[in-house]
Design a protein around this motif. Structure first.
Motif, PDB file in Angstrom:
ATOM      1  N   ALA A  34     -20.132  45.792 -15.993  1.00 52.60           N
ATOM      2  CA  ALA A  34     -20.919  47.017 -15.826  1.00 52.60           C
ATOM      3  C   ALA A  34     -21.159  47.710 -17.170  1.00 52.60           C
ATOM      4  O   ALA A  34     -22.260  48.191 -17.451  1.00 52.60           O
ATOM      5  CB  ALA A  34     -20.221  47.963 -14.854  1.00 52.60           C
ATOM      6  N   LYS A  65     -20.675  53.555 -11.892  1.00 52.80           N
ATOM      7  CA  LYS A  65     -21.425  52.871 -12.956  1.00 52.80           C
ATOM      8  C   LYS A  65     -22.550  52.022 -12.384  1.00 52.80           C
ATOM      9  O   LYS A  65     -23.651  51.985 -12.940  1.00 52.80           O
ATOM     10  CB  LYS A  65     -20.470  52.004 -13.778  1.00 52.80           C
ATOM     11  CG  LYS A  65     -19.479  52.812 -14.600  1.00 52.80           C
ATOM     12  CD  LYS A  65     -18.567  51.922 -15.417  1.00 52.80           C
ATOM     13  CE  LYS A  65     -17.613  52.773 -16.258  1.00 52.80           C
ATOM     14  NZ  LYS A  65     -16.701  51.941 -17.060  1.00 52.80           N
ATOM     15  N   PHE A  66     -22.289  51.329 -11.286  1.00 55.21           N
ATOM     16  CA  PHE A  66     -23.314  50.454 -10.726  1.00 55.21           C
ATOM     17  C   PHE A  66     -24.502  51.246 -10.180  1.00 55.21           C
ATOM     18  O   PHE A  66     -25.627  50.752 -10.185  1.00 55.21           O
ATOM     19  CB  PHE A  66     -22.711  49.574  -9.623  1.00 55.21           C
ATOM     20  CG  PHE A  66     -22.109  48.301 -10.133  1.00 55.21           C
ATOM     21  CD1 PHE A  66     -22.793  47.097 -10.044  1.00 55.21           C
ATOM     22  CD2 PHE A  66     -20.862  48.293 -10.725  1.00 55.21           C
ATOM     23  CE1 PHE A  66     -22.255  45.921 -10.519  1.00 55.21           C
ATOM     24  CE2 PHE A  66     -20.296  47.123 -11.209  1.00 55.21           C
ATOM     25  CZ  PHE A  66     -21.003  45.940 -11.112  1.00 55.21           C
TER      26      PHE A  66
END
Length: 432
Positions: free
Chosen positions: A188, A325-326
């Protein structure tokens, strides 16, 4: 040449995941070492060393044979015990955590190297003992070969102690969760911090009227390897959209590529050749794969047979950081190829899919546990407050928080626990 490259890439991944890779490689090296040491026994350099330090070399035939026999018996015992421990670890991990963790434990290179040194030392001693018997009691001394055998056996004893330490640590669920998190978080971070100016984030692209290519097999999408593209495709002024996101399951006949301009049948076949589809959902921890493993660990921990809310809470804490984060990934990215004529368009996993395959199973299995639900609320609130998250993804997280509240009202029987959970929910909504 492209076919050979793809075959080598696939073979390389399979070989590294095999528990026999390092043992076979190290065993071959030990066999070569045995042949070399036997060849050097009667050289002038070795003879001069034997004369200067004779106490390091065995001069007696019976003593050498006895020591090699002891070495062989001891190494066999160490090898059998070590392999037995590996099987116990794999069985415990499969039953207590998740069967999908087995490939990661089997592919641990440290354990493979240790087992390889065991097997290699065993083969080395067998070759030296066989050669000693073939030469007979009247043969020249074999001090150099026996000295190396003794050194390898001492190394095996030290590695055995280290093996006990590492194998006991590898089965600890905290270490397993941390290892999966580190791999997925590294991916990520790499995607978020990529500074290549040729990669442009897009919100929407009109693909109406584009040519659609369907998948020719069923499996999990592992990526589009642009290195396998032929020069004829790269030189065309065209746009190619890769429809599925990483790790998405595809059925045969489902759309997999869209092309703006028409291509020849030969080029279409070359495009499909660049698609990597695997039958294994958990082949690696890239993309959403690592988060799926953490989700399964949390769900398994909440099963009646395991009943380990602490493990579920730890997994949810890691998932909250990863999801934050994704959800910052752009929905679509475009990347010009080498000559800037052909543009490759890729889709990232939608936020709705992340909520469906990661958060919803945990919510459904843990809806009666107040401690786990409290951690889930905190994780979703942490995600919703994340920077660079689109309004659409933030709305999806808030909808999932609303689903959590509904489950709390229906499935938490204790009124005091229900009140505390609802207060935590309200506080998080106000902060958002």
């Amino acid at each position: 040449m492209k076919k050979v490259l793809k075959f080598l890439q696939k073979t390389y991944r399979e070989v590294l995941r095999s528990i026999a890779f390092y043992p076979v490689l190290i065993s071959i090296l030990c066999i070569v070492l045995a042949i070399v040491t036997l060849s050097l026994e009667n050289t002038e350099i070795v003879r001069s060393i034997k004369e200067k330090i004779p106490y390091l070399f065995i001069q007696d035939y019976d003593t050498a044979r006895s020591i090699l026999s002891v070495f062989i018996g001891g190494i066999i015992s160490l090898t059998v015990f070590s392999f037995s421990m590996v099987m116990v670890v794999l069985s415990q991990a499969s039953s207590n955590f998740s069967p999908r963790l087995l490939p990661g434990l089997v592919s641990n290179s440290k354990h493979q190297i240790i087992l390889g040194i065991y097997v290699g030392t065993l083969l080395y001693c067998i070759i030296i003992l066989t050669s000693l018997g073939a030469r007979g009691i009247e043969a020249d001394t074999m001090g150099l070969s026996n000295m190396f055998a003794a050194i390898l056996c001492v190394v095996c004893i030290g590695l055995f102690v280290y093996f006990i330490h590492t194998i006991s640590g590898s089965i600890q669920i905290q270490n397993i969760i941390d290892r999966i998190f580190d791999k997925c978080n590294g991916y990520a971070e790499k995607e978020l911090t990529r500074s290549d100016d040729s990669i442009i984030a897009l919100k929407y692209i009109d693909t109406a009227g584009w040519i659609v290519l369907n998948s020719n097999k069923t499996g999990y999408f592992r990526g589009f390897d642009k290195r396998l593209l032929s020069t004829s495709i790269e030189e065309q002024e065209n746009q190619i959209e890769v429809i599925p996101y990483l790790n998405k399951h595809l059925w045969e006949g489902m759309p997999i590529l869209r092309i703006r301009e028409a291509m020849s049948d030969e080029d279409l076949k070359k495009l499909l050749f660049c698609i990597d589809i695997s039958s294994d959902r958990h082949e690696d921890d890239k993309g959403v794969g690592g988060m799926i493993k953490l989700m399964e660990i949390a769900v398994k921990a909440m099963s009646p047979g395991i009943n380990d809310p602490g493990t579920a809470i730890d997994a949810i804490a890691k998932l909250g950081r990863l999801l934050r984060k994704f959800l910052q990934f752009p929905a679509i990215t475009s990347q010009p190829l080498v000559n800037n004529k052909c543009i490759l368009i890729k889709n990232n996993i939608p936020g709705s899919e992340l909520m469906r395959i990661i958060v919803q199973p945990i919510r459904l299995y843990a809806k009666q546990d107040s401690s786990v639900m409290h951690e889930l609320i905190g994780a979703l609130q942490f995600i919703s407050n994340g920077p660079n998250i689109s309004d659409e993804n933030r709305t999806l997280v808030l909808e999932e928080l609303e689903n959590v509240r509904e489950d709390i009202k229906k499935h938490i029987g204790n009124e005091v626990d229900k009140k505390h959970l609802l207060e935590a929910f309200k506080k998080g909504i106000e902060e958002v």
